[in-house]
Design a protein around this motif. Sequence first.
Motif, PDB file in Angstrom:
ATOM      1  N   ASP A  68      33.384  29.257  32.527  1.00 40.13           N
ATOM      2  CA  ASP A  68      33.853  29.718  31.218  1.00 40.13           C
ATOM      3  C   ASP A  68      35.375  29.773  31.149  1.00 40.13           C
ATOM      4  OD1 ASP A  68      31.216  29.957  30.466  1.00 40.13           O
ATOM      5  OD2 ASP A  68      31.161  32.159  30.655  1.00 40.13           O
ATOM      6  N   GLN A  69      36.013  30.204  32.231  1.00 39.81           N
ATOM      7  CA  GLN A  69      37.469  30.268  32.221  1.00 39.81           C
ATOM      8  C   GLN A  69      38.089  28.869  32.184  1.00 39.81           C
ATOM      9  OE1 GLN A  69      38.413  32.798  35.606  1.00 39.81           O
ATOM     10  NE2 GLN A  69      38.440  34.614  34.320  1.00 39.81           N
ATOM     11  N   THR A  70      37.427  27.921  32.800  1.00 40.21           N
ATOM     12  CA  THR A  70      37.907  26.538  32.705  1.00 40.21           C
ATOM     13  C   THR A  70      37.806  26.047  31.271  1.00 40.21           C
ATOM     14  OG1 THR A  70      37.073  26.149  34.963  1.00 40.21           O
ATOM     15  CG2 THR A  70      37.688  24.214  33.657  1.00 40.21           C
ATOM     16  N   LEU A  71      36.682  26.312  30.633  1.00 40.01           N
ATOM     17  CA  LEU A  71      36.521  25.898  29.229  1.00 40.01           C
ATOM     18  C   LEU A  71      37.551  26.563  28.328  1.00 40.01           C
ATOM     19  CD1 LEU A  71      32.646  25.864  28.637  1.00 40.01           C
ATOM     20  CD2 LEU A  71      34.179  23.901  28.831  1.00 40.01           C
ATOM     21  N   ALA A  72      37.816  27.850  28.575  1.00 39.21           N
ATOM     22  CA  ALA A  72      38.786  28.565  27.744  1.00 39.21           C
ATOM     23  C   ALA A  72      40.183  27.973  27.873  1.00 39.21           C
ATOM     24  CB  ALA A  72      38.794  30.036  28.127  1.00 39.21           C
ATOM     25  N   ASN A  73      40.459  27.343  29.006  1.00 38.77           N
ATOM     26  CA  ASN A  73      41.767  26.753  29.250  1.00 38.77           C
ATOM     27  C   ASN A  73      41.798  25.241  29.037  1.00 38.77           C
ATOM     28  OD1 ASN A  73      43.949  28.648  30.399  1.00 38.77           O
ATOM     29  ND2 ASN A  73      42.101  29.315  31.481  1.00 38.77           N
ATOM     30  N   GLN A  74      40.706  24.673  28.542  1.00 37.45           N
ATOM     31  CA  GLN A  74      40.602  23.217  28.537  1.00 37.45           C
ATOM     32  C   GLN A  74      41.753  22.548  27.793  1.00 37.45           C
ATOM     33  OE1 GLN A  74      36.701  21.721  27.888  1.00 37.45           O
ATOM     34  NE2 GLN A  74      37.328  19.582  27.813  1.00 37.45           N
ATOM     35  N   ALA A  75      42.110  23.065  26.631  1.00 35.14           N
ATOM     36  CA  ALA A  75      43.187  22.430  25.854  1.00 35.14           C
ATOM     37  C   ALA A  75      44.501  22.484  26.621  1.00 35.14           C
ATOM     38  CB  ALA A  75      43.332  23.120  24.496  1.00 35.14           C
TER      39      ALA A  75
ATOM     40  N   ASP B 284      36.345  14.139  35.373  1.00 41.58           N
ATOM     41  CA  ASP B 284      35.563  13.405  34.364  1.00 41.58           C
ATOM     42  C   ASP B 284      35.673  14.051  32.980  1.00 41.58           C
ATOM     43  OD1 ASP B 284      34.620  11.637  36.380  1.00 41.58           O
ATOM     44  OD2 ASP B 284      33.068  13.087  36.909  1.00 41.58           O
ATOM     45  N   GLY B 285      36.733  14.838  32.786  1.00 39.58           N
ATOM     46  CA  GLY B 285      36.970  15.432  31.471  1.00 39.58           C
ATOM     47  C   GLY B 285      36.124  16.645  31.149  1.00 39.58           C
ATOM     48  N   GLU B 286      35.379  17.156  32.126  1.00 39.71           N
ATOM     49  CA  GLU B 286      34.470  18.280  31.873  1.00 39.71           C
ATOM     50  C   GLU B 286      34.764  19.426  32.836  1.00 39.71           C
ATOM     51  OE1 GLU B 286      32.280  18.359  29.471  1.00 39.71           O
ATOM     52  OE2 GLU B 286      32.454  16.269  28.818  1.00 39.71           O
ATOM     53  N   ALA B 287      34.490  20.635  32.371  1.00 45.13           N
ATOM     54  CA  ALA B 287      34.575  21.795  33.260  1.00 45.13           C
ATOM     55  C   ALA B 287      33.484  21.695  34.324  1.00 45.13           C
ATOM     56  CB  ALA B 287      34.406  23.081  32.466  1.00 45.13           C
ATOM     57  N   PRO B 288      33.790  22.075  35.562  1.00 46.32           N
ATOM     58  CA  PRO B 288      32.758  22.040  36.608  1.00 46.32           C
ATOM     59  C   PRO B 288      31.518  22.819  36.181  1.00 46.32           C
ATOM     60  CG  PRO B 288      34.909  22.461  37.570  1.00 46.32           C
ATOM     61  CD  PRO B 288      35.087  22.536  36.086  1.00 46.32           C
TER      62      PRO B 288
ATOM     63  N   LEU C  34      47.347  41.169  42.952  1.00 46.61           N
ATOM     64  CA  LEU C  34      48.098  39.918  42.896  1.00 46.61           C
ATOM     65  C   LEU C  34      47.687  39.111  41.673  1.00 46.61           C
ATOM     66  CD1 LEU C  34      46.660  37.529  45.654  1.00 46.61           C
ATOM     67  CD2 LEU C  34      45.765  39.817  45.289  1.00 46.61           C
ATOM     68  N   THR C  35      48.557  38.167  41.275  1.00 47.99           N
ATOM     69  CA  THR C  35      48.364  37.551  39.962  1.00 47.99           C
ATOM     70  C   THR C  35      49.115  36.241  39.828  1.00 47.99           C
ATOM     71  OG1 THR C  35      48.565  37.984  37.580  1.00 47.99           O
ATOM     72  CG2 THR C  35      50.348  38.772  38.980  1.00 47.99           C
ATOM     73  N   ILE C  36      48.720  35.427  38.844  1.00 45.70           N
ATOM     74  CA  ILE C  36      49.560  34.349  38.330  1.00 45.70           C
ATOM     75  C   ILE C  36      49.778  34.542  36.830  1.00 45.70           C
ATOM     76  CG2 ILE C  36      49.019  32.644  40.116  1.00 45.70           C
ATOM     77  CD1 ILE C  36      47.091  31.310  38.102  1.00 45.70           C
ATOM     78  N   GLU C  37      49.484  35.753  36.347  1.00 45.66           N
ATOM     79  CA  GLU C  37      49.686  36.196  34.963  1.00 45.66           C
ATOM     80  C   GLU C  37      48.534  35.752  34.067  1.00 45.66           C
ATOM     81  OE1 GLU C  37      51.461  37.998  31.520  1.00 45.66           O
ATOM     82  OE2 GLU C  37      51.191  38.419  33.623  1.00 45.66           O
ATOM     83  N   GLN C  38      48.753  34.802  33.172  1.00 48.17           N
ATOM     84  CA  GLN C  38      47.716  34.321  32.267  1.00 48.17           C
ATOM     85  C   GLN C  38      46.514  33.827  33.074  1.00 48.17           C
ATOM     86  OE1 GLN C  38      48.676  34.049  28.916  1.00 48.17           O
ATOM     87  NE2 GLN C  38      46.945  32.986  28.008  1.00 48.17           N
ATOM     88  N   ILE C  39      45.324  33.904  32.518  1.00 48.70           N
ATOM     89  CA  ILE C  39      44.201  33.218  33.148  1.00 48.70           C
ATOM     90  C   ILE C  39      44.519  31.725  33.121  1.00 48.70           C
ATOM     91  CG2 ILE C  39      41.748  32.660  32.988  1.00 48.70           C
ATOM     92  CD1 ILE C  39      41.313  35.378  31.709  1.00 48.70           C
ATOM     93  N   GLY C  40      44.750  31.167  34.297  1.00 44.89           N
ATOM     94  CA  GLY C  40      45.214  29.780  34.382  1.00 44.89           C
ATOM     95  C   GLY C  40      46.722  29.668  34.497  1.00 44.89           C
ATOM     96  N   GLY C  41      47.424  30.796  34.575  1.00 42.46           N
ATOM     97  CA  GLY C  41      48.871  30.768  34.776  1.00 42.46           C
ATOM     98  C   GLY C  41      49.583  29.931  33.742  1.00 42.46           C
ATOM     99  N   SER C  42      50.561  29.169  34.192  1.00 42.40           N
ATOM    100  CA  SER C  42      51.338  28.299  33.307  1.00 42.40           C
ATOM    101  C   SER C  42      50.579  27.051  32.914  1.00 42.40           C
ATOM    102  CB  SER C  42      52.631  27.886  34.008  1.00 42.40           C
ATOM    103  OG  SER C  42      52.334  27.078  35.142  1.00 42.40           O
ATOM    104  N   GLY C  43      49.411  26.847  33.545  1.00 40.75           N
ATOM    105  CA  GLY C  43      48.656  25.622  33.309  1.00 40.75           C
ATOM    106  C   GLY C  43      49.095  24.458  34.183  1.00 40.75           C
ATOM    107  N   ILE C  44      50.143  24.648  34.975  1.00 39.84           N
ATOM    108  CA  ILE C  44      50.698  23.558  35.779  1.00 39.84           C
ATOM    109  C   ILE C  44      50.198  23.642  37.214  1.00 39.84           C
ATOM    110  CG2 ILE C  44      52.793  22.472  36.672  1.00 39.84           C
ATOM    111  CD1 ILE C  44      54.306  23.647  34.303  1.00 39.84           C
TER     112      ILE C  44
END
Length: 607
Positions: free
Chosen positions: A194-201, A216-220, A437-447
């Motif tokens: 779900d967290q992968t899908l939320a960050n997909q864009a 393959d363009g899809e969340a695991p 501990l953290t990377i802030e946002q769920i998915g961090g900076s996205g990078i």
Amino acid sequence: MSRRFVVRSSAAAGALALVLAGSVAASPAGASTAGSHQPPRVPTSVGYGGAVSSLDPVVSEVGLRVLRQGGNATDAAVAMAAAIGVTDPYSAGIGGGGFFVHYDASTGEVETIDGRETAPAGAGPDTFVDPATGRPYPFYPDLVTGGVSVGVPGTPATWDRALERWGTTTLRQALRPATAVAEQGFVVDQLFHDQTLANQARFEAITSTTELFLPDGEAPAVGSVFRNPDLAATYRALAAGGVEAFYEGELAHEIADAVQAPPVAAGTSLPVPAGSMTPADLAAYEVVDRDPTVFSYRGYDVYGMAPPASGGTTVGEALNILEQFDLESLDDAAARHHFFEASALAFADRAAYLGDGDFVDVPVDGLLDDTFAKERVCLLDPQAAAPKPVAPGDARSYDGVCDGAPASGTVPEDTESTSTTNLTAVDKWGDVVEYTLTIEQIGGSGIVVPGRGFLLNNELTDFSIAYDADDPNRIEAGKRPRSSMAPTIVLQDGSPVLALGSPGGSNIISAVSQMLVNRIDLGMTIQEAIAAPRAAPQNGTRTTAEQAYVDAYGTALTAYGHTLVPTANAIGAATAIEIGPDGLLTAVAEPTRLGGGSARVVRPAGQ
């Protein structure tokens, strides 16, 4: 031996070497069903000989094995944190930072490491201003995705310093279990999917991130096995070269390149603003040994993290205010009304004073002074909610005397993410670790750093976005952004009785405060204190609360003048270990929030 640290308090160092025979993986290659070959997800375990608690069963299994093989609490905590970077990469990892709180049974001292991220040397008043328009970047999606929000990571240096001070093993050995998990894979659960899908864009806007997390363009898929060989290789590089392999040389240049020129996907519509971080920023990074915050509450000494963390002072001030009342004698609604009002006062002072204490004068002693609390409690009406927001007090000049009607304050914008993670460890010698501990946002900076398998943080968004020269949390080069993280260790008569913490952005303060009140004042067991529904009172006209909290207390609290707003999101996700008589350990994790955590003991009671 690395010396990437600054001492703000006394230091100790571990001396023994530990060989971590064997490794841990969540599942063998080819596992196809969620839960197959996974360690158990156990919310409560009771026993002896050491204990661990985290939000992930693989992570807790790693820590348990370290303890069973003779490691101490620090060895276990570092190994667990490295495993979190594999199985929960959207919350934490080597691209982020955090705060490490340690109780040393041999000395009786609580000490801390500040591994918070820092702003690069190029940061200044215009950091969050779009040079193309001359106007501030929109927070979403511009600031949260891209290099402009990436702070210099502190997590690898934290691990190195913790092991140097208190560990019995090396970083090379502590990384082995997580390296095995990254190589062999873990079973994808619903939360990861779900967290992968939320960050997909966001992830699709970065080529390296798409390659890792959107194959393959899809969340695991739930039940599939997710492997991260790039991260395994990065951990091996750290094992071979130490933290200098991260902060200097090839990897440091790759991190800086990813920040300054994010690998943007062709055709993306998302802005991905670049940052200014250089290899010199990474080479200059240092963790800081800080004295903890400490306050007394109903016979307990409560230790936490000092600024730039705001958790230690804000939890402390709220509880100091509450200590003026006999909460146990109040009914449920009255006790919670008092908690709401004390929280508002403490959050008003947090906004006024809290920032990086190496850059601004934070009156820590005043904020935690009982006399200051007595002055603030004058503004708490036991019968009715005060108009919000309330104004801050004067934590530099106070006498405990009531001085008139409450003034009206303001509520600054708070952009701190509700992501992050927490872990707790206790060993057979009585050492205790609480680590957030953290990377802030769920998915961090996205990078994702290309070819390296880890996400970079977007922690600079924890600074105030609108620059104000009078704001203690304004961005400055080398400064650490204010955090709400509140890893907490509680002592009674000099001995530890409880360690706990939570993720959740500014809601961390509410979650930790409530758990302490639940346990100490309201007669709940530690299991009940963690499972109980939560609200997140701060200093606004409305209070976010979990639906179960609204159902239980909403009507009664409305009569006091509070407005509760239900949220479907969990408020915090705690881990805790209580230390009882004769060394009996009760390890507790969330039973349901974020899918539930996992708490394990070395030797279960009765065995």
